[in-house]
Design an enzyme around this catalytic site. Structure first.
Site, PDB file in Angstrom:
ATOM      1  N   ASN A  55       0.833  -1.213   0.000  1.00 46.98           N
ATOM      2  CA  ASN A  55       0.000   0.000   0.000  1.00 46.98           C
ATOM      3  C   ASN A  55       0.861   1.254   0.000  1.00 46.98           C
ATOM      4  OD1 ASN A  55      -2.345  -1.514   0.080  1.00 46.98           O
ATOM      5  ND2 ASN A  55      -2.704  -1.209   2.263  1.00 46.98           N
ATOM      6  N   ARG A 421      -4.889   2.341 -13.566  1.00 47.14           N
ATOM      7  CA  ARG A 421      -3.542   2.567 -13.037  1.00 47.14           C
ATOM      8  C   ARG A 421      -2.835   1.262 -12.673  1.00 47.14           C
ATOM      9  NH1 ARG A 421      -0.817   7.570 -12.647  1.00 47.14           N
ATOM     10  NH2 ARG A 421      -2.695   8.515 -11.763  1.00 47.14           N
ATOM     11  N   HIS A 451     -15.067   2.821 -15.046  1.00 45.31           N
ATOM     12  CA  HIS A 451     -14.863   2.032 -13.833  1.00 45.31           C
ATOM     13  C   HIS A 451     -16.064   1.141 -13.530  1.00 45.31           C
ATOM     14  CE1 HIS A 451     -14.310   1.697  -9.292  1.00 45.31           C
ATOM     15  NE2 HIS A 451     -13.134   1.334  -9.748  1.00 45.31           N
ATOM     16  N   TYR A 484     -11.649 -10.332  -2.012  1.00 44.87           N
ATOM     17  CA  TYR A 484     -12.424  -9.111  -1.760  1.00 44.87           C
ATOM     18  C   TYR A 484     -13.891  -9.478  -1.543  1.00 44.87           C
ATOM     19  CZ  TYR A 484      -8.554  -6.502  -4.054  1.00 44.87           C
ATOM     20  OH  TYR A 484      -7.340  -5.974  -4.411  1.00 44.87           O
ATOM     21  N   ARG A 580     -14.035   1.755   4.505  1.00 48.41           N
ATOM     22  CA  ARG A 580     -12.837   0.954   4.736  1.00 48.41           C
ATOM     23  C   ARG A 580     -11.565   1.795   4.756  1.00 48.41           C
ATOM     24  NH1 ARG A 580     -11.669  -1.561  -0.104  1.00 48.41           N
ATOM     25  NH2 ARG A 580      -9.811  -0.289  -0.340  1.00 48.41           N
ATOM     26  N   HIS A 608     -14.824  -4.527  -0.077  1.00 51.10           N
ATOM     27  CA  HIS A 608     -14.763  -3.767  -1.329  1.00 51.10           C
ATOM     28  C   HIS A 608     -16.140  -3.391  -1.863  1.00 51.10           C
ATOM     29  CE1 HIS A 608     -13.748  -3.306  -5.749  1.00 51.10           C
ATOM     30  NE2 HIS A 608     -12.778  -2.622  -5.202  1.00 51.10           N
TER      31      HIS A 608
END
Length: 710
Positions: A55, A421, A451, A484, A580, A608
């Protein structure tokens, strides 16, 4: 109605917002806390430490890189909480350094000893037995030595380019005449960071049988012990590992782009050559070598991080793969959704009988989402398949199925978002493979990322062509579907399917349609619809009627919606937010957000899914989809949110939200001052409600009940 996203809406007062970057670091602090949680199996804790490191890599590449670009461009723009780029960078550096010390302490003082006690050792080369050293040396001679490329730095050889996130060994040499020199040796990226060697059968400081023991030595230790083989006639004075992180937030001029594919390829080239945003060095490095590396890279002092422990803890993921189930969570196998239990039934007939809600990873991705597309590919009645691909897994089953469908003469259209990305190269390859097979491929929009997680199938039936749709909260990615928590709705609802058809006409043909019957589509109507929904709750509360909002998302940042939530809170609406990641809203501020509670849940699975619930005067309205409450999702991405209208499925979503709001096992609460805290001790957490464990148990019960009812 005034749109909360319009220019004439005043920004929320600066003190009322939390800083996005610092709030994100708070999120990663929570991940690090899980690495130190003694109630979790030790290899899972190692995984959380690796996630923390991974991360942080992305944070430096994207967020720190972006702020440094602002600073270099001398932009005077302030963050929504009133900080300059310089002030944010200073605060980030000040917050990260203690976190890195905490991470190193977690490894050296907690996880490393705990692993050793369980028979999993990561040892220095110097601490290996003679037989283990011989084994490591043999590995070097056969696997490492042939592919190493030492690069000397001298008057005829400038300091070499160091690629992003690559690990390098700096080596100081001394020639026969005593002349010092510096050489860079890149660690091969296709070799394991932790080299396995045979465990010492005589070790007495570990528990368990010899068959369960594992011993590893760092690759850099193996290389360092054999450097003389690379530099015959030279004396190795010292060697140290270092790593560079480069800016991935490079500027793209999409408005002037004639070819999106060419633009993305140009961005990738720029990213490889972008400036350094972080240089990681070991504390033991000699000042002369340090100066050589720092000067060679042109790194600012504030961007240098000296570490006592292993550089790049992201590589600890390798240890998770060892065969020690006793050191991991109990295995979980996703179950087939009960509505899809009959493998011989036509999936489209099942969906025609009523909407189906699936919850991953509790319910199997392959038996639901993959089956939807794979069955469509081979169904002779199917006329067309359309779907979006934002991030998909390597070896995805979707790609060959779509190719097969196109080869059978079906109309197949896929929007592949090549600007996703860090997945750009893979998505370009997928798009080119699909295009080569005759699939209609769209690369996305200029200025927007696509998306949305949507797919549709058109099928010839007795009454004419009929559309079936899937709208999800997660990517069409089989790998992440195991890790997820995500939701997906399968539906043949005519209004939703007409909306999906119009959405794909927008994606592939640039239709300008703006009126959708049921779907919330960004950047078309989603922001205004969310504002309407929030304001209706406020109006109900002002009239003395129940007003309630519950929302689950990954991030909360949009200042327009935060303003609306503050207004709803002041009107008396009870608001529970499950966020989250980072959250820029301040809950519990007297007179501003008294009625808002915010909690974050981090656990075995990464939360998620996006779920939105509005009481709406008893006409309960539930929505799921791809968008968080962030400006980028509402204004700069193509997103889709669908209502869930079946009372049976609404009950499942109500249960999910209620259980997560009550979860005290792996949850944190956000205070008005911006701090996150866990209210319980490890012992209390072990006994507290665990929403993910409950979800697994309930799924097994659903499968059992469905089997008994057959």
């Amino acid at each position: 109605m005034e749109s909360a996203g319009s220019d004439n809406v005043q920004a929320v007062d600066q003190p009322r917002l939390l800083n996005r970057e610092l709030s994100w670091l708070d999120f990663n602090t929570r991940v690090l806390e899980l690495a130190g949680d003694p109630t979790k199996p030790v290899l899972e804790r190692v995984s959380f430490l690796a996630i923390f490191a991974s991360n942080l890599d992305e944070f430096f590449m994207k967020r720190v890189g972006g702020l440094q670009r602002q600073l270099a461009a001398k932009q005077a723009k302030l963050s929504p909480d009133g900080l300059t780029a310089r002030e944010q960078l200073d605060a980030i550096h000040a917050k990260i350094r203690p976190l890195l010390r905490q991470a190193n302490e977690c490894w050296f003082e907690d996880l490393h000893p705990a692993l050793k006690k369980q028979g999993v050792s990561v040892r220095r080369y110097a601490d290996l037995t003679p037989s283990q050293r011989a084994e490591a040396d043999a590995f070097f001679a056969k696997q490492v030595f042939p592919i190493l490329t030492p690069l000397a730095v001298d008057i005829g050889h400038p300091f070499p380019f160091i690629s992003n996130l690559s690990k390098s060994m700096g080596v100081m040499l001394k020639g026969p005449d005593g002349t010092p020199s510096f050489v860079r040796v890149k660690l091969p990226e296709n070799l394991p960071r932790w080299v396995p060697v045979t465990p010492n059968p005589e070790a007495s400081d570990v528990d368990g049988e010899l068959a369960l023991r594992r011993t590893f030595v760092p690759l850099e230790g193996v290389i360092g012990a054999n450097l003389e083989q690379l530099f015959h006639g030279m004396t190795v004075v010292e060697h140290h590992l270092f790593r560079v992180t480069r800016n991935a937030d490079v500027e793209m001029d999409e408005e002037d782009a004639d070819d999106l594919l060419a633009m993305v390829e140009q961005e990738l080239r720029k990213r490889r050559m972008a400036g350094v945003v972080r240089l990681e060095l070991p504390m033991a490095m000699d000042p002369a070598m340090r100066k050589m590396i720092v000067d060679g890279l042109g790194t600012a002092e504030e961007d240098i991080y000296t570490l006592p422990g292993p550089i790049d803890m992201d590589d600890l993921f390798q240890l998770i793969d060892i065969d020690r189930p006793d050191l991991k969570f109990d295995p979980w196998t996703p179950t087939t959704p009960p509505r899809f239990a009959d493998e011989d039934a036509n999936i489209f007939d099942v969906i025609s009988r009523g909407d189906v809600l699936v919850h991953h990873p509790y319910e199997d991705f392959a038996d639901s989402v993959e089956r939807f597309i794979l069955e469509a590919a081979d169904d002779p009645s199917v006329l067309a398949i359309k779907m979006t691909l934002y991030r998909t897994s390597r070896g995805s089953n979707f790609v060959p199925a779509l190719i097969r469908a196109a080869e059978q003469g079906k109309q197949v259209a896929v929007l592949v978002e090549i600007k996703a990305r860090f997945d750009e190269e893979r998505n370009v390859q997928i798009a080119q493979a699909l295009e080569k097979a005759g699939v209609h491929v769209v690369y996305g929009f200029v200025g927007l990322k696509t998306h949305t997680k949507t797919a549709m199938v058109v099928r010839e039936e007795s009454g004419g062509p009929k559309v079936y749709a899937h709208i999800g909260t997660g990517n069409y990615n089989a790998r992440t579907a195991e890790l997820y928590t995500d939701l997906g709705l399968f539906t043949a609802d005519p209004d939703i399917c007409t909306d999906i058809t119009n959405l794909f006409h927008h994606l592939t043909g640039r239709s300008l349609k703006r009126d959708y019957a049921k779907l919330l589509i960004a950047p078309v109507n989603m922001r205004d619809r969310f504002v309407e929904l929030i304001r209706f709750e406020a109006e109900q509360a002002k009239a003395g009627k129940p007003g309630r909002i519950r929302a689950k998302m990954n991030q909360l940042q949009d200042k327009g919606l935060i303003k609306e939530l503050y207004a709803a809170s002041r009107a008396g609406v009870k608001i529970d937010l499950i966020v989250r990641g980072f959250c820029c809203l301040r809950p519990g501020v007297p007179g501003l957000s008294d009625n808002i509670r915010v909690k974050s849940i981090l656990g075995r699975f990464l939360e998620h899914s996006r779920v939105y619930h509005f009481h709406h005067a008893g006409d309960q309205q539930y929505f799921i989809g791809s968008a968080d409450w962030m400006s980028r999702n509402l204004d700069w991405r193509v997103e889709a949110i669908t209502p869930v209208e079946s009372t049976l499925l609404q009950a499942r979503l109500d249960e999910l939200l209620s259980q997560q709001i009550a979860d005290e096992h792996h949850s944190w609460n956000l205070a008005a001052d911006g701090t996150w805290s866990r209210n319980s001790t490890p012992e209390q957490r072990a006994a507290a409600q665990d929403s993910q464990q409950i979800a697994m148990a309930q799924q097994l019960e659903r499968v059992k009940e469905a089997a008994l009812s057959c």
